[in-house]
Write an enzyme that holds these catalytic residues in place. Structure first.
Site, PDB file in Angstrom:
ATOM      1  CE  LYS A 258      46.671  40.404  36.508  1.00  0.00           C
ATOM      2  NZ  LYS A 258      45.718  40.188  37.592  1.00  0.00           N
ATOM      3  CE  LYS A 259      55.245  35.746  41.103  1.00  0.00           C
ATOM      4  NZ  LYS A 259      53.863  35.273  41.017  1.00  0.00           N
TER       5      LYS A 259
END
Length: 755
Positions: free
Chosen positions: A222-223
């Protein structure tokens, strides 16, 4: 007995790590090949072990030392018992669920409602007893249910309290319910010899390890977002004192980009892999421990950092507690859990599926073992799928996808709210009115989520009927900046949310899109901010064609100007009934104490900025500076004239009760008191800080216990008189020192409905 214990300890020290062969049920090591394959050395099993379903079932039910699992069970139960009075809210339960309170709530499903207050305290008491039972391994299955069922009820009852780590606690509680975590260091083991120090199937460890791997790895995936990679998600975090060592060699900007964002990305992507392999595990334990210790100081996230620290040893050899205990002197080993090798267990499979003539203690896979393997596979697949299931639950998608509490997108997005306006209209009379943002609710998270906004509007429409508003219509104008972008609308302000369509499985039609095309402007916006002096503030706005922003310039902001950066707008001065058209680069002064409207008339979104100086704050700061200089002169003897009585408080710090001191003097004295208190806290010794910390926690747990006792007494004996209840609650609220209660570390988000 002592020589036997010594031989057992020596055998334990020779036992393999989780990446190698485990002992069989009789305690004798299986025959090993002279040269093990690379898969065996690297993964801990042969490829043949996963070549068929029966072999895979045997692998997942391979007998494994229960020691590490038992230690994790103890730590998890302890941390949850500490978490319930704090982040779960037992200490302030009466503030949240007071009977008869007119408040809008946000459950996952609308029919889910809280119990009466005394029953809520009973529910929390049951949950706390379950956590203590898990910790002690007492009536283990029942304790897991007593913890898990109330926990998930409380979790689903309030979406505004959802976050990733609270979701993780519920998952871990569910997993432990199905595991044999009471086979080591437990009261159940003392009562039942069959459970005492018995093997557990390997899938017990597999599920927990995969869960923690998913937490790290999906958080890293997600980063891999442009905002995180470019350093916009946690832009102000590098100012914290924890990053001062890095700033000795890096600028604050590079510390933010390389350490905060780059380091967080790399750690999340690699931590799960590094913890799994024997060669990299020691370094991984150091880095993840440092990471979670930093997080415990950076964020108010309760027991999450400590829970993640407690999960790290799960990746080590399952017998590490025995190895550690064997290093203690012989006189202390009697006080430690058993160091003997584990005994066979009916839950495990001893030998492979192809072995026909099984020896003593060998069992083939049965229904229980097959269900355990099936659960492991399905659960891991579900956990990998759920963070990306947003195409199903489209109604919960806003600028970020899905409900925040299960996506593992931790700290990826930061928001700031500049302007929130709630307008209601009487459907019968057409009369308009305005509500304070957050009225009838104890939360602020409704502003960012369409599903909560729908629930809030429906609740407000019912409550407004009590205030003679018929057929109420509710309109929201919410301005948000996400990851340092322009402030822009999140929802369509022209849509009556009470009657608006919303479905958990369809896109929300009244949700305005995020203006991602304007993301490259962020660098220029930062340059503009850095070019301003400390007294000048700026707000950047982007608006959609056909809409307008109605704003009020406070009289304190005597020199507010509006400058157009992109597009075309018409500025309407409401009192003067005059319009001014602004093209790109134009600037105009706005009259103070009046309303104005900024209409976007260009076919594309407009971008503009307010630049202003709070003249009242500037004047106050100048007066405070003068008083400070006067105080310094008197104290160092350079001022020989006596101070007039009205200025005397700046020296002794005491505001008289009989006279009314000047407001500026009052502000100066209060600021000095705050500064002196902060200075005392900074200069406090470690002992004083620990004492202050212990006092806060003591008050929190004391109030939790007393309020729970009062509610349980009410359920059993009935409620006493209101006077007695008031005295009991006042006693529960007694604090050892001023300022102990409260939510230290929780930052209040400012509500700004006007410039």
């Amino acid at each position: 007995m002592e020589p036997q214990r010594g031989r057992a300890a020596a055998a334990l020290l020779a036992e393999s790590s989780p990446g190698r062969r485990q002992r069989d049920g009789d305690g004798a090591p299986e025959p090993t090949q002279q040269r093990s394959s690379w898969a065996q050395r690297l993964l801990g099993f042969e490829w043949a072990d996963v070549s068929s379903w029966p072999r895979f079932v045997c692998l997942l039910n391979r007998p494994t030392d229960p020691a590490s699992l038992g230690v994790f069970r103890f730590l998890f139960g302890l941390l949850m018992a500490l978490d319930i009075p704090q982040e779960r809210g037992l200490s302030y339960l009466d503030h949240k669920y007071l009977d008869g309170l007119e408040v809008c709530r946000f459950p996952l499903v609308n029919f889910l409602e809280p119990l009466p207050l005394d029953w809520m305290y009973l529910l929390y008491a049951v949950m706390l007893l379950g956590a203590l039972g898990i910790m002690l391994g007492c009536c283990y299955r029942l304790s897991c249910l007593l913890f898990m069922l109330p926990y998930w009820y409380v979790f689903l009852l309030d979406k505004t309290a959802w976050n990733n780590h609270s979701y993780l606690y519920g998952l871990l509680g569910f997993q432990l319910t199905l595991m044999d975590a009471n086979r080591y260091w437990s009261i159940d083991g003392l009562r039942d010899p069959r459970k005492r120090n018995a093997h557990v199937p390997l899938w017990n460890y597999t599920v927990l390890r995969m869960q923690i791997f998913i937490v790290y790895f999906i958080a890293g995936i997600k980063k891999l977002d442009a905002d995180w990679v470019e350093g916009y998600s946690m832009g102000s975090l590098s100012r914290h004192w924890l990053f001062d060592p890095f700033k000795l060699v890096l600028s604050e900007e590079m510390t933010n980009l390389l350490v905060v964002h780059g380091g967080g990305l790399v750690l999340d992507l690699t931590a799960g892999y590094l913890l799994f392999f024997d060669a990299t595990r020691p370094a991984a334990l150091v880095f993840v421990s440092y990471f979670h210790c930093m997080n415990s100081q950076l964020f108010s996230i309760g027991m999450f950092s400590y829970t993640m620290l407690a999960t790290s040893p799960l990746f080590c050899s399952p017998d590490w507690p025995r190895r550690l205990g064997a290093r203690f002197p012989a006189c202390l080993r009697r006080l430690l859990p058993s160091l003997e090798p584990p005994q066979p267990s009916e839950a495990c499979v001893y030998g492979g599926p192809e072995r026909k003539g099984r020896g003593r203690g060998e069992r083939g896979p049965g229904l229980r073992q097959k269900l355990g393997a099936l659960f492991t596979v399905l659960y891991v697949l579900e956990q990998f799928f759920l963070p990306y299931s947003h195409f199903i639950t489209q109604g919960y998608n806003n600028w970020t996808n899905g409900l925040y509490g299960y996506s593992w997108d931790m700290m990826v997005h930061s928001r700031s709210h500049q302007h929130v306006k709630i307008t209601y209209r009487d459907g019968a009379t057409g009369e308009l009115g305005y509500l304070n943002p957050g009225v009838f609710t104890q939360s602020r998270r409704w502003k960012d989520h369409a599903d909560m906004l729908k629930q809030y509007a429906t609740c407000l429409s019912h409550l407004l009927l009590n205030y003679n508003v018929s057929q109420p219509e509710i309109y929201f104008d919410v301005w948000v900046s996400i990851n340092d972008r322009f402030q822009q609308r999140l929802f369509d302000p022209q849509v009556d949310i009470v009657r608006a369509e919303w479905s958990p499985f369809r896109h929300t039609p009244w949700l305005k899109p995020l203006l991602v095309d304007l993301s490259p402007w962020r660098t220029k916006l930062q340059d503009i901010e850095s070019s301003l002096d400390n007294q000048t503030e700026v707000v950047f706005i982007a608006d959609f064609p056909g809409l307008h922003l109605e704003n009020f310039v406070s009289e304190d902001l005597g020199n507010t100007s509006l400058q157009l950066l992109k597009g075309e707008v018409v500025v309407e001065i409401v009192k003067e009934q005059r319009n001014y058209t602004l093209q790109e680069g134009d600037r105009m002064q706005l009259p103070p104490g009046e309303y104005h409207k900024v209409h976007t008339v260009s076919p594309e979104p407009s971008c503009y900025m307010y630049v202003y100086v709070n003249t009242t704050d500037v004047a106050l700061e100048r007066n405070l500076t003068e008083l400070q200089e006067l105080r310094d002169k008197v104290q160092n003897g350079s001022e020989t004239e006596p101070l007039p009585p009205e200025l005397q408080p700046i020296l002794d710090g005491a505001l008289g009760d009989t006279t009314q001191p000047d407001p500026v003097v009052q502000a100066f004295v209060r600021r000095q008191q705050r500064l002196e208190e902060l200075q005392r806290q900074r200069n406090a010794t470690l002992g004083a800080r620990l004492q202050r910390f212990a006092a806060r926690k003591c008050f929190l747990f004391r109030r939790s216990f007393l309020m729970t006792w009062i509610s349980l007494r009410n359920l059993v004996l009935g409620r006493p008189s209101l006077e007695q209840l008031a005295r009991e609650v006042a006693y529960a609220n007694m604090q050892p020192e001023a300022g102990v209660a409260g939510t230290e570390g929780v930052q209040k988000e400012p509500e700004r409905a006007e410039l």
